[in-house]
Design a protein around this motif. Structure first.
Motif, PDB file in Angstrom:
ATOM      1  N   THR A  39       0.859  -1.181   0.000  1.00  0.00           N
ATOM      2  CA  THR A  39       0.000   0.000   0.000  1.00  0.00           C
ATOM      3  C   THR A  39       0.894   1.229   0.000  1.00  0.00           C
ATOM      4  OG1 THR A  39      -1.725  -1.166   1.224  1.00  0.00           O
ATOM      5  CG2 THR A  39      -1.826   1.245   1.217  1.00  0.00           C
ATOM      6  N   LEU A  40       0.634   2.133  -0.927  1.00  0.00           N
ATOM      7  CA  LEU A  40       1.398   3.375  -1.050  1.00  0.00           C
ATOM      8  C   LEU A  40       0.445   4.557  -1.143  1.00  0.00           C
ATOM      9  CD1 LEU A  40       4.051   2.239  -3.648  1.00  0.00           C
ATOM     10  CD2 LEU A  40       4.412   2.637  -1.209  1.00  0.00           C
ATOM     11  N   PRO A  41       0.767   5.662  -0.485  1.00  0.00           N
ATOM     12  CA  PRO A  41       1.827   5.817   0.493  1.00  0.00           C
ATOM     13  C   PRO A  41       1.646   4.833   1.648  1.00  0.00           C
ATOM     14  CG  PRO A  41       0.823   7.946  -0.013  1.00  0.00           C
ATOM     15  CD  PRO A  41      -0.007   6.891  -0.663  1.00  0.00           C
ATOM     16  N   HIS A  42       2.735   4.611   2.413  1.00  0.00           N
ATOM     17  CA  HIS A  42       2.682   3.681   3.538  1.00  0.00           C
ATOM     18  C   HIS A  42       1.548   4.111   4.464  1.00  0.00           C
ATOM     19  CE1 HIS A  42       3.704   1.508   7.146  1.00  0.00           C
ATOM     20  NE2 HIS A  42       4.598   0.805   6.460  1.00  0.00           N
ATOM     21  N   PRO A  43       0.623   3.207   4.785  1.00  0.00           N
ATOM     22  CA  PRO A  43      -0.597   3.611   5.501  1.00  0.00           C
ATOM     23  C   PRO A  43      -0.404   4.079   6.941  1.00  0.00           C
ATOM     24  CG  PRO A  43      -0.497   1.233   5.270  1.00  0.00           C
ATOM     25  CD  PRO A  43       0.637   1.785   4.447  1.00  0.00           C
ATOM     26  N   ARG A  44       0.696   3.706   7.596  1.00  0.00           N
ATOM     27  CA  ARG A  44       0.876   4.080   8.997  1.00  0.00           C
ATOM     28  C   ARG A  44       2.039   5.045   9.222  1.00  0.00           C
ATOM     29  NH1 ARG A  44      -0.471  -0.816   8.243  1.00  0.00           N
ATOM     30  NH2 ARG A  44       1.622  -1.660   8.272  1.00  0.00           N
ATOM     31  N   MET A  45       2.624   5.560   8.160  1.00  0.00           N
ATOM     32  CA  MET A  45       3.818   6.392   8.351  1.00  0.00           C
ATOM     33  C   MET A  45       3.521   7.659   9.143  1.00  0.00           C
ATOM     34  SD  MET A  45       4.717   7.784   4.574  1.00  0.00           S
ATOM     35  CE  MET A  45       4.001   9.276   3.939  1.00  0.00           C
ATOM     36  N   TYR A  46       2.347   8.251   8.969  1.00  0.00           N
ATOM     37  CA  TYR A  46       2.022   9.493   9.670  1.00  0.00           C
ATOM     38  C   TYR A  46       1.800   9.279  11.166  1.00  0.00           C
ATOM     39  CZ  TYR A  46       1.529  11.350   4.988  1.00  0.00           C
ATOM     40  OH  TYR A  46       1.777  11.726   3.690  1.00  0.00           O
ATOM     41  N   GLN A  47       1.565   8.045  11.584  1.00  0.00           N
ATOM     42  CA  GLN A  47       1.379   7.727  12.999  1.00  0.00           C
ATOM     43  C   GLN A  47       2.709   7.513  13.707  1.00  0.00           C
ATOM     44  OE1 GLN A  47      -0.843   4.098  12.902  1.00  0.00           O
ATOM     45  NE2 GLN A  47      -2.612   5.011  11.896  1.00  0.00           N
ATOM     46  N   ARG A  48       3.792   7.481  12.972  1.00  0.00           N
ATOM     47  CA  ARG A  48       5.085   7.064  13.514  1.00  0.00           C
ATOM     48  C   ARG A  48       6.117   8.180  13.396  1.00  0.00           C
ATOM     49  NH1 ARG A  48       5.076   1.180  10.471  1.00  0.00           N
ATOM     50  NH2 ARG A  48       3.422   0.266  11.749  1.00  0.00           N
ATOM     51  N   GLU A  49       6.384   8.834  14.510  1.00  0.00           N
ATOM     52  CA  GLU A  49       7.369   9.910  14.493  1.00  0.00           C
ATOM     53  C   GLU A  49       8.751   9.373  14.141  1.00  0.00           C
ATOM     54  OE1 GLU A  49       8.856  13.760  14.586  1.00  0.00           O
ATOM     55  OE2 GLU A  49       6.826  12.983  14.330  1.00  0.00           O
ATOM     56  N   PHE A  50       9.036   8.113  14.478  1.00  0.00           N
ATOM     57  CA  PHE A  50      10.339   7.527  14.142  1.00  0.00           C
ATOM     58  C   PHE A  50      10.501   7.351  12.633  1.00  0.00           C
ATOM     59  CE2 PHE A  50       7.599   3.832  14.866  1.00  0.00           C
ATOM     60  CZ  PHE A  50       7.895   3.002  13.787  1.00  0.00           C
ATOM     61  N   VAL A  51       9.419   7.414  11.891  1.00  0.00           N
ATOM     62  CA  VAL A  51       9.464   7.418  10.425  1.00  0.00           C
ATOM     63  C   VAL A  51       9.460   8.855   9.912  1.00  0.00           C
ATOM     64  CG1 VAL A  51       8.175   6.839   8.316  1.00  0.00           C
ATOM     65  CG2 VAL A  51       8.363   5.158  10.169  1.00  0.00           C
ATOM     66  N   MET A  52       8.583   9.676  10.451  1.00  0.00           N
ATOM     67  CA  MET A  52       8.397  11.027   9.933  1.00  0.00           C
ATOM     68  C   MET A  52       9.591  11.945  10.186  1.00  0.00           C
ATOM     69  SD  MET A  52       5.676  10.740   8.258  1.00  0.00           S
ATOM     70  CE  MET A  52       5.548  12.451   7.774  1.00  0.00           C
ATOM     71  N   ALA A  53      10.237  11.839  11.340  1.00  0.00           N
ATOM     72  CA  ALA A  53      11.375  12.726  11.626  1.00  0.00           C
ATOM     73  C   ALA A  53      12.510  12.515  10.614  1.00  0.00           C
ATOM     74  CB  ALA A  53      11.861  12.539  13.063  1.00  0.00           C
ATOM     75  N   PRO A  54      12.955  11.269  10.365  1.00  0.00           N
ATOM     76  CA  PRO A  54      13.992  11.093   9.340  1.00  0.00           C
ATOM     77  C   PRO A  54      13.504  11.476   7.935  1.00  0.00           C
ATOM     78  CG  PRO A  54      13.812   9.106  10.696  1.00  0.00           C
ATOM     79  CD  PRO A  54      12.692  10.016  11.081  1.00  0.00           C
ATOM     80  N   LEU A  55      12.237  11.190   7.652  1.00  0.00           N
ATOM     81  CA  LEU A  55      11.695  11.510   6.333  1.00  0.00           C
ATOM     82  C   LEU A  55      11.702  13.020   6.092  1.00  0.00           C
ATOM     83  CD1 LEU A  55      10.347  10.523   3.719  1.00  0.00           C
ATOM     84  CD2 LEU A  55       8.146  10.611   4.937  1.00  0.00           C
TER      85      LEU A  55
END
Length: 138
Positions: free
Chosen positions: A116-132
Motif C-alpha cells: 500500500t502506497l503511500p505507507h498507511p501508517r507512516m504518519y502515525q510514527r514519528e520515528f518514520v516522519m522525523a527522518p523523512l
C-alpha cells in the motif's frame, strides 16, 4: 526509461544497529537505485510491541527504474540477506536486524495485498516522519 523517486524507512534493533542501517543503505544503492539522500540516525523506543532493545531508524531517498513491486521484492531480499527471518504480520511486531519499508513512490497511490502506497501508517510514527522530513525534496 523513467526514473522514479522512492522514499524508504529503515529500522534496526538487534546486533550492530548503526552498521545494519549503513549496510542496508549500501545494498539499497546497489539493488534498488542511486541513493540521493540519507537522514541522520535516530535512536527510538520500540513502537507497537515491548522490547528491551531501542531502535536505530533512518530514511533514504533514491531513484529507481524498478516498479513498486520490484522495489518491494528487492528490499525484502536485502532484509533476508541481512538475516531477517520473519516479517511483521497484522500488527505482530518483533525485534529485527533490519526493516525496510517503502514510504512513497513518486506520487503513486496503490493498494494491493502486498503493498500500500503511500505507507498507511507512516504518519502515525514519528520515528518514520522525523527522518523523512530531513530528506524530503522541496
Amino acid at each position: 526509461m523513467i526514473k522514479h523517486i522512492v522514499y524508504l524507512a529503515l529500522g534496526s534493533n538487534l546486533g550492530e544497529k548503526e552498521w545494519n542501517i549503513r549496510e542496508a543503505v549500501r545494498l539499497i544503492g546497489t539493488e534498488v537505485g542511486q541513493v540521493l539522500r540519507s537522514s541522520s540516525l535516530h535512536v527510538t523506543e520500540p513502537w507497537g510491541f515491548c522490547s528491551e532493545n531501542t531502535f536505530v531508524n533512518a530514511a533514504v531517498c533514491c531513484t529507481t527504474l524498478l516498479t513498486p513491486q520490484q522495489v518491494l521484492e528487492r528490499t525484502e531480499a536485502i532484509e533476508r540477506r541481512m538475516g531477517r527471518t520473519q516479517k511483521s504480520v497484522d500488527g505482530g511486531y518483533h525485534d529485527r536486524i533490519i526493516d525496510i519499508d517503502i514510504l512513497l513512490y513518486d506520487d503513486l497511490h496503490l493498494s494491493t495485498p502486498q503493498l500500500t502506497l503511500p505507507h498507511p501508517r507512516m504518519y502515525q510514527r514519528e520515528f518514520v516522519m522525523a527522518p523523512l522530513r530531513e530528506i524530503m525534496i522541496q
